[in-house]
Design an enzyme around this catalytic site. Sequence first.
Site, mmCIF file in Angstrom:
data_model
loop_
_atom_site.group_PDB
_atom_site.id
_atom_site.type_symbol
_atom_site.label_atom_id
_atom_site.label_comp_id
_atom_site.label_asym_id
_atom_site.label_seq_id
_atom_site.Cartn_x
_atom_site.Cartn_y
_atom_site.Cartn_z
ATOM 1 N N LYS A 1 0.846 -1.214 0.000
ATOM 2 C CA LYS A 1 0.000 0.000 0.000
ATOM 3 C C LYS A 1 0.871 1.251 0.000
ATOM 4 O O LYS A 1 2.079 1.169 0.231
ATOM 5 C CB LYS A 1 -0.945 -0.026 1.200
ATOM 6 N N TYR B 1 16.478 29.756 6.830
ATOM 7 C CA TYR B 1 15.281 30.477 7.271
ATOM 8 C C TYR B 1 15.252 30.635 8.777
ATOM 9 O O TYR B 1 15.566 29.698 9.518
ATOM 10 C CB TYR B 1 14.021 29.717 6.849
HETATM 11 C C1 LIG Z 1 -3.703 -4.967 8.473
HETATM 12 C C2 LIG Z 1 -2.253 -4.726 8.209
HETATM 13 N N1 LIG Z 1 -1.451 -5.791 8.040
HETATM 14 C C3 LIG Z 1 -0.130 -5.636 7.784
HETATM 15 C C4 LIG Z 1 0.437 -4.379 7.700
HETATM 16 C C5 LIG Z 1 1.918 -4.263 7.440
HETATM 17 O O1 LIG Z 1 2.542 -3.747 8.578
HETATM 18 P P1 LIG Z 1 4.129 -3.584 8.671
HETATM 19 O O2 LIG Z 1 4.500 -2.601 7.630
HETATM 20 O O3 LIG Z 1 4.345 -3.040 10.035
HETATM 21 O O4 LIG Z 1 4.714 -4.920 8.451
HETATM 22 C C6 LIG Z 1 -0.364 -3.254 7.886
HETATM 23 C C7 LIG Z 1 0.242 -1.927 7.827
HETATM 24 O O5 LIG Z 1 -0.226 -0.935 8.306
HETATM 25 C C8 LIG Z 1 -1.753 -3.437 8.149
HETATM 26 O O6 LIG Z 1 -2.559 -2.388 8.327
#
Ligand SMILES: Cc1ncc(COP(=O)(O)O)c(C=O)c1O
Length: 382
Positions: free
Chosen positions: A34, A260
């Site tokens: 994602k 700045y």
């Molecule tokens: C439901 C879920 N699973 C897995 C993950 C992956 O987490 P990580 O990047 O900490 O391994 C996330 C990330 O936010 C998540 O929301």
Amino acid sequence: MRSAWARIDLGGLRHNMARVKQLAPHSRILGIVKANAYGHGLVEIARALTEHDSVAALGLARINEALRLRQAGISCPIVLLEGFFDAHELPLLAASQLQPVIHTEQQLQMLERASGLSAPLKVWLKVDSGMHRLGIAPQQLAAFQQRLRACDNVAGEPILMSHMACADERGHAQNTHQQAVIASIRALTPPSSLASFANSATLIQFPELQADWVRPGLMLYGASPVAEKNAAELDLKPVMTLCASVIATRDIKAGEAVGYGAHWVSRQATRLGVVAIGYGDGYPRHARTGTPVLINGKRYPIVGRVSMDMLTVDLGDDDIEAGATAVLWGLDRGLDTSRDETSEHSDSRAVLHVEEVAAFADTIAYELLCNIAQRVDYEYVE
Ligand SMILES: Cc1ncc(COP(=O)(O)O)c(C=O)c1O
């Protein structure tokens, strides 16, 4: 001279993938991609992760990213971690074979009432084991499972899932509580139904929660997901190296202010390097004076405020000219390997972990990685 660019090391990604397999040898992998694969480039990372079936599925939070993957020809199972938000999305999910996570009564009703879907959907069922963000209550589990089994729009048995809130801190009391809740919900489900409880931190710290599917995100990108160990100690390799050119140098006298707000004043005569990266590229504006930057394998501190397109580093007496490459995080392939600060795991090149930079900016590696701006160029290397 180039401005800011991100070098993405697909060899590092494969190495981290192999680490996941080594740590969770009995689980299938739902690779989390994602937010543009945590800023690493959605399609390129998805391709690398799915070649030779390295991951069994990919996980996303937004439908638009899932559709981009389908358009790019990625055909593996894709899980939408927050499911769908509206009933009108269901035909799209069915047509594109996206697997939603169901976590509310409303979603279940939308699924039950939908008609004319091109195919039934494979679904995941999220139970809130104590994080109190998404998920049905454990007491609702049996009824939800029954209704999902009876629903014509659902294919097969839902995969049970839950998420740990504090797995990055091994000793946190919340972990014991969530583990107990997870054990109780597992006892309620038939042994044949599959389950998933582990993100990166959980799969490393609580192997007993690896179950049928693990869901690593951050560790695939080579950053440490746990508080007590850095990436090298976990044998993870940084995948992203964020670079920018030193575009100017200047000598200043003691008592002269930089940047700045005239926020930082030099105590002595020194040489400054101006690096072509700023918060307009996603580098954190809140990175404090003292945040390290690597040039030719050596660490230099940022001085003064980070601005939109530039930041300044104190080069001291060192003879660094415009045109040098600064590494904001990742691996420095610079000239001076005599000052190597690496462990045996980082190919004897100087390394600056993104987690370290995040600490200087009062944030976490996740945020720095996925905030890289569009104007930054990407190059993919093996
Ligand atoms: C439901 C879920 N699973 C897995 C993950 C992956 O987490 P990580 O990047 O900490 O391994 C996330 C990330 O936010 C998540 O929301």
